[in-house]
Design a protein around this motif. Structure first.
Motif, PDB file in Angstrom:
ATOM      1  N   HIS A  25       0.756  -1.241  -0.070  1.00  0.00           N
ATOM      2  CA  HIS A  25      -0.076  -0.054   0.092  1.00  0.00           C
ATOM      3  C   HIS A  25       0.829   1.245  -0.139  1.00  0.00           C
ATOM      4  O   HIS A  25       1.779   1.257   0.604  1.00  0.00           O
ATOM      5  CB  HIS A  25      -1.025   0.248   1.343  1.00  0.00           C
ATOM      6  CG  HIS A  25      -2.031  -0.961   1.160  1.00  0.00           C
ATOM      7  ND1 HIS A  25      -1.660  -2.287   1.613  1.00  0.00           N
ATOM      8  CD2 HIS A  25      -3.522  -1.158   0.880  1.00  0.00           C
ATOM      9  CE1 HIS A  25      -2.738  -3.202   1.419  1.00  0.00           C
ATOM     10  NE2 HIS A  25      -3.531  -2.341   0.888  1.00  0.00           N
ATOM     11  N   TRP A  26       0.184   2.393  -1.009  1.00  0.00           N
ATOM     12  CA  TRP A  26       1.189   3.582  -0.798  1.00  0.00           C
ATOM     13  C   TRP A  26       1.001   4.398   0.671  1.00  0.00           C
ATOM     14  O   TRP A  26      -0.247   4.134   1.137  1.00  0.00           O
ATOM     15  CB  TRP A  26       0.394   4.408  -1.798  1.00  0.00           C
ATOM     16  CG  TRP A  26       1.002   4.069  -3.162  1.00  0.00           C
ATOM     17  CD1 TRP A  26       0.244   3.225  -3.904  1.00  0.00           C
ATOM     18  CD2 TRP A  26       1.923   4.593  -4.015  1.00  0.00           C
ATOM     19  NE1 TRP A  26       0.987   3.042  -5.279  1.00  0.00           N
ATOM     20  CE2 TRP A  26       1.882   3.980  -5.142  1.00  0.00           C
ATOM     21  CE3 TRP A  26       3.089   5.339  -3.591  1.00  0.00           C
ATOM     22  CZ2 TRP A  26       3.125   4.241  -6.153  1.00  0.00           C
ATOM     23  CZ3 TRP A  26       4.041   5.519  -4.514  1.00  0.00           C
ATOM     24  CH2 TRP A  26       3.914   4.940  -5.938  1.00  0.00           C
ATOM     25  N   SER A  27       1.928   5.139   1.027  1.00  0.00           N
ATOM     26  CA  SER A  27       1.700   6.121   2.257  1.00  0.00           C
ATOM     27  C   SER A  27       1.805   7.305   1.474  1.00  0.00           C
ATOM     28  O   SER A  27       2.339   7.427   0.220  1.00  0.00           O
ATOM     29  CB  SER A  27       2.767   6.018   2.900  1.00  0.00           C
ATOM     30  OG  SER A  27       4.063   6.421   2.400  1.00  0.00           O
ATOM     31  N   GLU A  28       1.229   8.444   2.123  1.00  0.00           N
ATOM     32  CA  GLU A  28       1.398   9.897   1.545  1.00  0.00           C
ATOM     33  C   GLU A  28       2.860  10.146   1.243  1.00  0.00           C
ATOM     34  O   GLU A  28       2.946  10.787   0.385  1.00  0.00           O
ATOM     35  CB  GLU A  28       0.575  10.831   2.392  1.00  0.00           C
ATOM     36  CG  GLU A  28      -0.898  10.487   2.464  1.00  0.00           C
ATOM     37  CD  GLU A  28      -1.675  11.492   3.137  1.00  0.00           C
ATOM     38  OE1 GLU A  28      -1.094  12.946   3.483  1.00  0.00           O
ATOM     39  OE2 GLU A  28      -2.654  11.451   3.648  1.00  0.00           O
ATOM     40  N   GLY A  29       3.543  10.200   2.220  1.00  0.00           N
ATOM     41  CA  GLY A  29       4.989  10.200   2.072  1.00  0.00           C
ATOM     42  C   GLY A  29       5.527   9.442   0.740  1.00  0.00           C
ATOM     43  O   GLY A  29       6.367  10.017   0.250  1.00  0.00           O
ATOM     44  N   GLU A  30       5.359   8.287   0.698  1.00  0.00           N
ATOM     45  CA  GLU A  30       5.736   7.625  -0.607  1.00  0.00           C
ATOM     46  C   GLU A  30       5.400   8.167  -1.764  1.00  0.00           C
ATOM     47  O   GLU A  30       5.995   8.358  -2.875  1.00  0.00           O
ATOM     48  CB  GLU A  30       5.367   6.039  -0.655  1.00  0.00           C
ATOM     49  CG  GLU A  30       6.144   5.303   0.484  1.00  0.00           C
ATOM     50  CD  GLU A  30       5.534   3.739   0.746  1.00  0.00           C
ATOM     51  OE1 GLU A  30       6.361   3.046   1.161  1.00  0.00           O
ATOM     52  OE2 GLU A  30       4.660   3.670   0.487  1.00  0.00           O
ATOM     53  N   LEU A  31       4.039   8.449  -1.860  1.00  0.00           N
ATOM     54  CA  LEU A  31       3.542   9.051  -3.116  1.00  0.00           C
ATOM     55  C   LEU A  31       4.064  10.491  -3.445  1.00  0.00           C
ATOM     56  O   LEU A  31       4.503  10.872  -4.489  1.00  0.00           O
ATOM     57  CB  LEU A  31       1.919   9.277  -3.047  1.00  0.00           C
ATOM     58  CG  LEU A  31       1.257   9.971  -4.226  1.00  0.00           C
ATOM     59  CD1 LEU A  31       1.434   8.964  -5.498  1.00  0.00           C
ATOM     60  CD2 LEU A  31      -0.350   9.986  -4.009  1.00  0.00           C
ATOM     61  N   ARG A  32       4.312  11.259  -2.583  1.00  0.00           N
ATOM     62  CA  ARG A  32       4.809  12.629  -2.506  1.00  0.00           C
ATOM     63  C   ARG A  32       6.308  12.609  -3.255  1.00  0.00           C
ATOM     64  O   ARG A  32       6.554  13.238  -3.926  1.00  0.00           O
ATOM     65  CB  ARG A  32       4.897  13.319  -1.352  1.00  0.00           C
ATOM     66  CG  ARG A  32       5.672  14.697  -1.253  1.00  0.00           C
ATOM     67  CD  ARG A  32       5.676  15.278   0.224  1.00  0.00           C
ATOM     68  NE  ARG A  32       4.178  15.825   0.465  1.00  0.00           N
ATOM     69  CZ  ARG A  32       3.341  15.307   1.248  1.00  0.00           C
ATOM     70  NH1 ARG A  32       3.798  14.278   2.071  1.00  0.00           N
ATOM     71  NH2 ARG A  32       2.076  15.620   1.491  1.00  0.00           N
ATOM     72  N   THR A  33       6.934  11.450  -2.706  1.00  0.00           N
ATOM     73  CA  THR A  33       8.549  11.285  -2.919  1.00  0.00           C
ATOM     74  C   THR A  33       8.652  10.884  -4.283  1.00  0.00           C
ATOM     75  O   THR A  33       9.285  11.361  -5.202  1.00  0.00           O
ATOM     76  CB  THR A  33       9.114  10.265  -2.139  1.00  0.00           C
ATOM     77  OG1 THR A  33       9.266  11.065  -0.678  1.00  0.00           O
ATOM     78  CG2 THR A  33      10.532   9.988  -2.557  1.00  0.00           C
ATOM     79  N   ALA A  34       7.612   9.918  -4.722  1.00  0.00           N
ATOM     80  CA  ALA A  34       7.550   9.329  -6.159  1.00  0.00           C
ATOM     81  C   ALA A  34       7.237  10.483  -7.015  1.00  0.00           C
ATOM     82  O   ALA A  34       7.890  10.601  -8.245  1.00  0.00           O
ATOM     83  CB  ALA A  34       6.743   8.245  -6.354  1.00  0.00           C
ATOM     84  N   ALA A  93      -4.090  11.690  -0.163  1.00  0.00           N
ATOM     85  CA  ALA A  93      -3.162  12.797  -1.006  1.00  0.00           C
ATOM     86  C   ALA A  93      -3.288  12.592  -2.441  1.00  0.00           C
ATOM     87  O   ALA A  93      -3.625  11.572  -3.064  1.00  0.00           O
ATOM     88  CB  ALA A  93      -1.937  12.418  -0.649  1.00  0.00           C
ATOM     89  N   ALA A  94      -3.150  13.897  -3.138  1.00  0.00           N
ATOM     90  CA  ALA A  94      -3.091  13.962  -4.650  1.00  0.00           C
ATOM     91  C   ALA A  94      -2.324  14.949  -5.098  1.00  0.00           C
ATOM     92  O   ALA A  94      -1.969  15.985  -4.303  1.00  0.00           O
ATOM     93  CB  ALA A  94      -4.478  14.090  -5.246  1.00  0.00           C
ATOM     94  N   THR A 122       6.097  20.435 -13.236  1.00  0.00           N
ATOM     95  CA  THR A 122       5.904  21.294 -12.228  1.00  0.00           C
ATOM     96  C   THR A 122       4.844  20.543 -11.274  1.00  0.00           C
ATOM     97  O   THR A 122       4.059  19.964 -11.993  1.00  0.00           O
ATOM     98  CB  THR A 122       5.578  22.676 -12.479  1.00  0.00           C
ATOM     99  OG1 THR A 122       4.319  22.893 -13.035  1.00  0.00           O
ATOM    100  CG2 THR A 122       6.628  23.638 -13.134  1.00  0.00           C
ATOM    101  N   VAL A 123       4.977  20.474 -10.021  1.00  0.00           N
ATOM    102  CA  VAL A 123       4.017  19.608  -9.327  1.00  0.00           C
ATOM    103  C   VAL A 123       3.433  20.624  -8.135  1.00  0.00           C
ATOM    104  O   VAL A 123       4.238  21.511  -7.593  1.00  0.00           O
ATOM    105  CB  VAL A 123       4.918  18.467  -8.370  1.00  0.00           C
ATOM    106  CG1 VAL A 123       3.975  17.818  -7.652  1.00  0.00           C
ATOM    107  CG2 VAL A 123       5.435  17.532  -9.539  1.00  0.00           C
ATOM    108  N   THR A 124       2.211  20.495  -7.976  1.00  0.00           N
ATOM    109  CA  THR A 124       1.661  21.176  -6.929  1.00  0.00           C
ATOM    110  C   THR A 124       0.715  20.102  -6.159  1.00  0.00           C
ATOM    111  O   THR A 124       0.445  19.117  -6.643  1.00  0.00           O
ATOM    112  CB  THR A 124       0.772  22.308  -7.556  1.00  0.00           C
ATOM    113  OG1 THR A 124      -0.325  21.730  -8.385  1.00  0.00           O
ATOM    114  CG2 THR A 124       1.378  23.494  -7.959  1.00  0.00           C
ATOM    115  N   GLU A 125       0.395  20.378  -4.815  1.00  0.00           N
ATOM    116  CA  GLU A 125      -0.410  19.473  -3.886  1.00  0.00           C
ATOM    117  C   GLU A 125      -1.709  19.777  -4.382  1.00  0.00           C
ATOM    118  O   GLU A 125      -2.165  20.868  -4.367  1.00  0.00           O
ATOM    119  CB  GLU A 125      -0.031  19.840  -2.464  1.00  0.00           C
ATOM    120  CG  GLU A 125      -0.195  18.510  -1.781  1.00  0.00           C
ATOM    121  CD  GLU A 125       0.493  18.512  -0.499  1.00  0.00           C
ATOM    122  OE1 GLU A 125       0.018  18.124   0.524  1.00  0.00           O
ATOM    123  OE2 GLU A 125       1.602  19.004  -0.448  1.00  0.00           O
TER     124      GLU A 125
END
Length: 131
Positions: A25-34, A93-94, A122-125
């Motif tokens: 399963h993804w965590s929010e930190g893993e998704l953000r980092t990826a 998270a998205a 470019t990435v935004t939360e």
């Protein structure tokens, strides 16, 4: 010795189950980092892309290639105009990734379907704004 095993065995079992769960399963930190690693990878070198086609496959592949998270369960949706929303079922998270494509050789007389482009990501939360 028996009492020690009675205590240690369940703790060990819970640890194993948690380890298996977190690896699938993804965590929010893993998704953000990826997502941020994928943006850095896209910005690093020119890519062969069709500028008239949606780039959701490129975005998905690059996030999965980042090597963070389980590598499956990723959702990428959107279009080139409004950006690509990247999320998973495992987290709330998205992230929104916008791509700008600039041809490497704009003066080429016969453009091909796939041409080399500099990609600026470019990435935004949060999710992208889709009409």
């Amino acid at each position: 010795m028996g009492r020690a095993l009675t205590f240690v065995a369940p703790v060990f079992a819970v640890g194993v189950v948690y380890s298996l769960y977190s690896s699938w399963h993804w965590s929010e930190g893993e998704l953000r980092t990826a997502v941020h690693q994928a943006a850095d990878a896209l910005n690093a070198r020119p890519r062969y892309v069709n500028p008239g086609a949606p780039q959701d496959g490129l975005v998905r592949d690059t996030v999965e290639e980042a090597g963070t998270g389980p590598g499956h369960g990723l959702s990428v949706g959107g279009n080139g105009t409004d950006g690509y929303t990247i999320s998973t079922q495992d987290t709330a998270a998205a992230f929104c990734m916008h791509l700008t494509l600039t041809p490497v050789d704009p003066g080429r007389p016969f453009p091909a379907a796939l041409e080399r482009h500099h990609v600026k990501a470019t990435v935004t939360e949060g999710t992208c704004r889709h009409p």
